[in-house]
Scaffold this motif. Structure first.
Motif, PDB file in Angstrom:
ATOM      1  N   GLN A 102       0.835  -1.200   0.000  1.00  0.00           N
ATOM      2  CA  GLN A 102       0.000   0.000   0.000  1.00  0.00           C
ATOM      3  C   GLN A 102       0.873   1.254   0.000  1.00  0.00           C
ATOM      4  O   GLN A 102       2.021   1.223   0.463  1.00  0.00           O
ATOM      5  CB  GLN A 102      -0.908   0.006   1.223  1.00  0.00           C
ATOM      6  N   PRO A 103       0.354   2.341  -0.509  1.00  0.00           N
ATOM      7  CA  PRO A 103       1.103   3.610  -0.441  1.00  0.00           C
ATOM      8  C   PRO A 103       1.509   3.922   0.992  1.00  0.00           C
ATOM      9  O   PRO A 103       0.721   3.730   1.936  1.00  0.00           O
ATOM     10  CB  PRO A 103       0.096   4.627  -0.970  1.00  0.00           C
ATOM     11  N   GLY A 104       2.751   4.361   1.127  1.00  0.00           N
ATOM     12  CA  GLY A 104       3.296   4.633   2.450  1.00  0.00           C
ATOM     13  C   GLY A 104       3.981   3.442   3.081  1.00  0.00           C
ATOM     14  O   GLY A 104       4.630   3.579   4.130  1.00  0.00           O
ATOM     15  N   HIS A 139      11.172   2.736   1.569  1.00  0.00           N
ATOM     16  CA  HIS A 139      10.194   3.242   2.534  1.00  0.00           C
ATOM     17  C   HIS A 139       9.302   4.271   1.860  1.00  0.00           C
ATOM     18  O   HIS A 139       9.639   4.841   0.823  1.00  0.00           O
ATOM     19  CB  HIS A 139      10.902   3.888   3.722  1.00  0.00           C
ATOM     20  N   ASN A 140       8.156   4.514   2.496  1.00  0.00           N
ATOM     21  CA  ASN A 140       7.228   5.549   2.043  1.00  0.00           C
ATOM     22  C   ASN A 140       6.955   5.421   0.534  1.00  0.00           C
ATOM     23  O   ASN A 140       7.041   6.415  -0.201  1.00  0.00           O
ATOM     24  CB  ASN A 140       7.787   6.939   2.374  1.00  0.00           C
ATOM     25  N   LEU A 141       6.614   4.233   0.131  1.00  0.00           N
ATOM     26  CA  LEU A 141       6.397   3.968  -1.290  1.00  0.00           C
ATOM     27  C   LEU A 141       5.161   4.684  -1.799  1.00  0.00           C
ATOM     28  O   LEU A 141       4.163   4.856  -1.073  1.00  0.00           O
ATOM     29  CB  LEU A 141       6.274   2.462  -1.519  1.00  0.00           C
ATOM     30  N   THR A 142       5.234   5.097  -3.046  1.00  0.00           N
ATOM     31  CA  THR A 142       4.120   5.763  -3.725  1.00  0.00           C
ATOM     32  C   THR A 142       3.780   4.986  -4.999  1.00  0.00           C
ATOM     33  O   THR A 142       4.597   4.181  -5.481  1.00  0.00           O
ATOM     34  CB  THR A 142       4.482   7.196  -4.098  1.00  0.00           C
ATOM     35  N   VAL A 149       2.660  -0.644  -6.066  1.00  0.00           N
ATOM     36  CA  VAL A 149       2.221   0.187  -4.945  1.00  0.00           C
ATOM     37  C   VAL A 149       0.804   0.663  -5.252  1.00  0.00           C
ATOM     38  O   VAL A 149       0.586   1.472  -6.155  1.00  0.00           O
ATOM     39  CB  VAL A 149       3.162   1.381  -4.724  1.00  0.00           C
ATOM     40  N   SER A 150      -0.136   0.131  -4.506  1.00  0.00           N
ATOM     41  CA  SER A 150      -1.538   0.431  -4.782  1.00  0.00           C
ATOM     42  C   SER A 150      -2.378   0.170  -3.548  1.00  0.00           C
ATOM     43  O   SER A 150      -2.082  -0.730  -2.754  1.00  0.00           O
ATOM     44  CB  SER A 150      -2.037  -0.436  -5.938  1.00  0.00           C
ATOM     45  N   SER A 151      -3.435   0.945  -3.419  1.00  0.00           N
ATOM     46  CA  SER A 151      -4.370   0.723  -2.318  1.00  0.00           C
ATOM     47  C   SER A 151      -5.516  -0.175  -2.772  1.00  0.00           C
ATOM     48  O   SER A 151      -6.397  -0.500  -1.982  1.00  0.00           O
ATOM     49  CB  SER A 151      -4.904   2.063  -1.806  1.00  0.00           C
TER      50      SER A 151
END
Length: 123
Positions: free
Chosen positions: A13-15, A83-86, A121-123
């Motif tokens: 997930q993002p972040g 870290h803190n992936l977008t 990276v996806s919600s």
């Protein structure tokens, strides 16, 4: 023959955070630089981070504050801690190694690529 085997990709997930690993094996004499590249969907491959055998690192501006590259020379393994992936980090990540291999009693230059590892990276 020398090969690189990557692991650690997947969906996050993002972040979130992920750690990629890339292990070299085979008739290796020495490895100089180990480098991570990535290729986002529909875009060209780009350099993400590199590390020399002495530990000198270089990271792309887009990831410098969020990613860390490290290596274990004894294991011929390089890591990419993210870290803190977008969503913009979504890509196939490839590792690359260059150095010298010892094959059939002769030293030869070495450059080898990993198989690629998808990071989404996806919600």
């Amino acid at each position: 023959q020398v090969q690189l085997v990557e692991s650690g990709g997947g969906l996050v997930q993002p972040g979130g955070s992920l750690r990629l690993s890339c292990a070299a094996s085979g008739s290796i004499f020495s490895i100089n630089a180990m480098t991570w590249y990535r290729q986002p969907p529909g875009k060209q491959r780009e350099l993400v981070a590199a590390i020399t055998s002495g530990g000198t690192t270089n990271l792309a501006d887009a990831v410098k504050a969020r990613f860390t590259i490290s290596r274990d020379n004894a294991k011929n393994t390089v890591y990419l801690q993210m870290h803190n992936l977008t969503p913009e980090d979504t890509a196939v990540y490839y590792c690359n190694a260059d150095g010298i291999q010892l094959s059939r009693g002769a030293f030869r230059s070495l450059e080898v690529w990993g198989q690629g590892n998808l990071v989404t990276v996806s919600s």
